[in-house]
Design an enzyme around this catalytic site. Sequence first.
Site, PDB file in Angstrom:
ATOM      1  N   ASP A 249      13.514  -2.448  61.457  1.00 24.07           N
ATOM      2  CA  ASP A 249      14.206  -1.077  61.086  1.00 24.07           C
ATOM      3  C   ASP A 249      15.336  -1.058  59.756  1.00 24.07           C
ATOM      4  O   ASP A 249      15.440  -2.130  59.240  1.00 24.07           O
ATOM      5  CB  ASP A 249      14.857  -0.955  62.961  1.00 24.07           C
ATOM      6  N   ASP A 250      16.760  -0.821  60.515  1.00 23.98           N
ATOM      7  CA  ASP A 250      17.590  -1.042  59.883  1.00 23.98           C
ATOM      8  C   ASP A 250      17.985  -1.981  59.603  1.00 23.98           C
ATOM      9  O   ASP A 250      18.559  -2.564  60.111  1.00 23.98           O
ATOM     10  CB  ASP A 250      18.996  -0.621  60.136  1.00 23.98           C
TER      11      ASP A 250
END
Length: 448
Positions: A249-250
């Site tokens: 993800d981020d």
Amino acid sequence: MLSLFFVLPLAAASIVNSQLSLLPHHPHPPEDIPPLSHWEDLAASQNRTLCHILPGQDGDDDDAKTIASALNHDCRTNALVVLPGAQYTMASNITTTSMDNVHIELYGRLLWTTDIDYWLSVSMPVGFQNQSTVWYFGGRHVRLDGHGTGELNGNGQVWYDWAKGRGNLPHRPMMINWRHLHASVITNLRFVQAQMWTMATTWSHDLLFDTIYVNNTSNSSHSTLNTDGIDTIYSDNITLRRWDVTCGDDNVALKGNSSNVFLYDSVFHGGQVIAIGSLGQYNDAWEYVHTFHARNVTMRDTRYAVYLKTWAGHQNGYPPNGGGGGRGHGQDIVLEDVVLHGARTAPFWIWQCENYEGDMGKDCDSSEFSFSDLRFSNVSGTTADGVTLAASLRCAAGGGGCTNIIVEDFSVVTANTKKPLTEWYCANVHNPSGFECEPFPEDKGDDE
Ligand SMILES: *[C@@H]1O[C@H](CO)[C@@H](O)[C@H](O)[C@H]1NC(C)=O
Ligand SMILES: *[C@@H]1O[C@H](CO)[C@@H](O)[C@H](O)[C@H]1NC(C)=O
Ligand SMILES: *[C@@H]1O[C@H](CO)[C@@H](O)[C@H](O)[C@H]1NC(C)=O
Ligand SMILES: *[C@@H]1O[C@H](CO)[C@@H](O)[C@H](O)[C@H]1NC(C)=O
Ligand SMILES: *[C@@H]1O[C@H](CO)[C@@H](O)[C@H](O)[C@H]1NC(C)=O
Ligand SMILES: *[C@@H]1O[C@H](CO)[C@@H](O)[C@H](O)[C@H]1NC(C)=O
Ligand SMILES: *[C@@H]1O[C@H](CO)[C@@H](O)[C@H](O)[C@H]1NC(C)=O
Ligand SMILES: *[C@@H]1O[C@H](CO)[C@@H](O)[C@H](O)[C@H]1NC(C)=O
Ligand SMILES: *[C@@H]1O[C@H](CO)[C@@H](O)[C@H](O)[C@H]1NC(C)=O
Ligand SMILES: CC(=O)N[C@H]1CO[C@H](CO)[C@@H](O)[C@@H]1O
């Protein structure tokens, strides 16, 4: 006085510095870990209380309680806490938030247990977006040194298999929440297989995270969605230096009220990449992000180089998966000396219609969150085969759009054709410099 304080620490540091590296490490050979007598001398020379903690011998022991007890009582202030063991079992949620002038030396692994029902029942709220954690860690003048081998391991595979790719499941905890942590240093430490987000800072300032390895990788068909590297929330003056992040993800995300966040000399593998946001999820709340400077970052197979995301201007549902209607401003966001290897989408991405409850990509023009003073300088490398879009900058009219976006020395090419990226789609972008905006093609939305 000062020389007395520093002579021994420098000698101790030189023992371990030769072994520092950003790559995965083999465990320290036990003979490299200084003996108890070394720590006794060091603690005495620094006038610190020493807590030398060995792992429990019984497989059922809960070392988390022992560690928390040291950090909350005997070694809460002016202390040296040494964890020389190969593996410690973390079997309960802990709160250690009033440390003052504590040095923690971690050589081995802290391994969380896999009892999902237990963790869901005790995970503690972080105070943002229904996120929760199993370790509140705070105080001031704390130095946590992993010596290149120290590791926090969330045993995340059981969580990835349990979540089955579903996002933001209630009470699924992040590994650690740096909470009201000030003037502290986290260094030479590994974070692997986080249960959800790896970590977040909340209400924290003046932190240095130096030489940090994050790797959350699934070995099954289930993804590592939500395993962000770090999120900063309500925090100021946070420096990330020499990070190596693999996650689903981020890799790094700045949430509301983050300021003066610096990212230097780092490498990302996969993941979405640097996120500014999401912002504006809370109806009527005002949030800011200001001064984020990234320099010398290599991004391999990431989705973007940077993406800025806010929720729409009208509230639609409630956090964590719904929301919107928040206002605010993001400014002074700078990326320089960035090298991309196969970015999967346009390197620069802004959109203001985030939503995970079916309204993603709808109502993109209403947000009252605006951005200004963005600079992307010396960005080179490649996007994945066939990706020809340089930027998708869909700024919302509701907040006045985006002002002063500067691009300099941009030389990214599409991997297979080697052709420079030439398309820059813009909406409500004022004063672009260094690139030619063109409108989004009417027939081709960019929601995905
Ligand atoms: C050492 O620490 C103790 C208790 O923390 C304190 O009372 C004492 O003044 C300190 N001594 C020096 C030399 O700093
Ligand atoms: C563990 O979690 C429970 C539920 O969130 C909380 O009431 C308790 O204070 C936590 N314990 C510690 C030691 O943090
Ligand atoms: C998220 O938190 C809000 C406010 O604390 C609460 O009303 C809501 O029920 C929570 N959502 C979930 C899915 O737990
Ligand atoms: C920011 O934090 C660092 C520690 O990481 C500290 O040395 C520096 O003085 C802080 N900057 C400001 C402006 O307070
Ligand atoms: C991340 O971990 C996976 C699985 O252990 C491994 O295959 C991969 O090489 C690691 N990535 C990095 C960059 O160390
Ligand atoms: C995946 O990782 C888990 C946890 O470490 C392990 O128990 C399992 O055997 C691994 N599965 C495969 C297929 O490698
Ligand atoms: C850039 O970062 C890498 C680590 O990713 C480091 O090895 C290199 O020395 C840095 N370059 C400069 C100019 O600082
Ligand atoms: C974020 O900052 C704004 C502006 O200073 C403030 O009004 C708001 O309360 C802050 N939000 C939180 C949750 O601290
Ligand atoms: C551009 O970035 C690359 C990669 O970090 C670096 O090697 C190079 O020196 C930078 N160029 C300039 C002019 O700063
Ligand atoms: C790089 C790294 O530490 N990878 C680890 C990821 O987690 C699995 C399962 O715990 C380990 O086997 C890997 O070594």
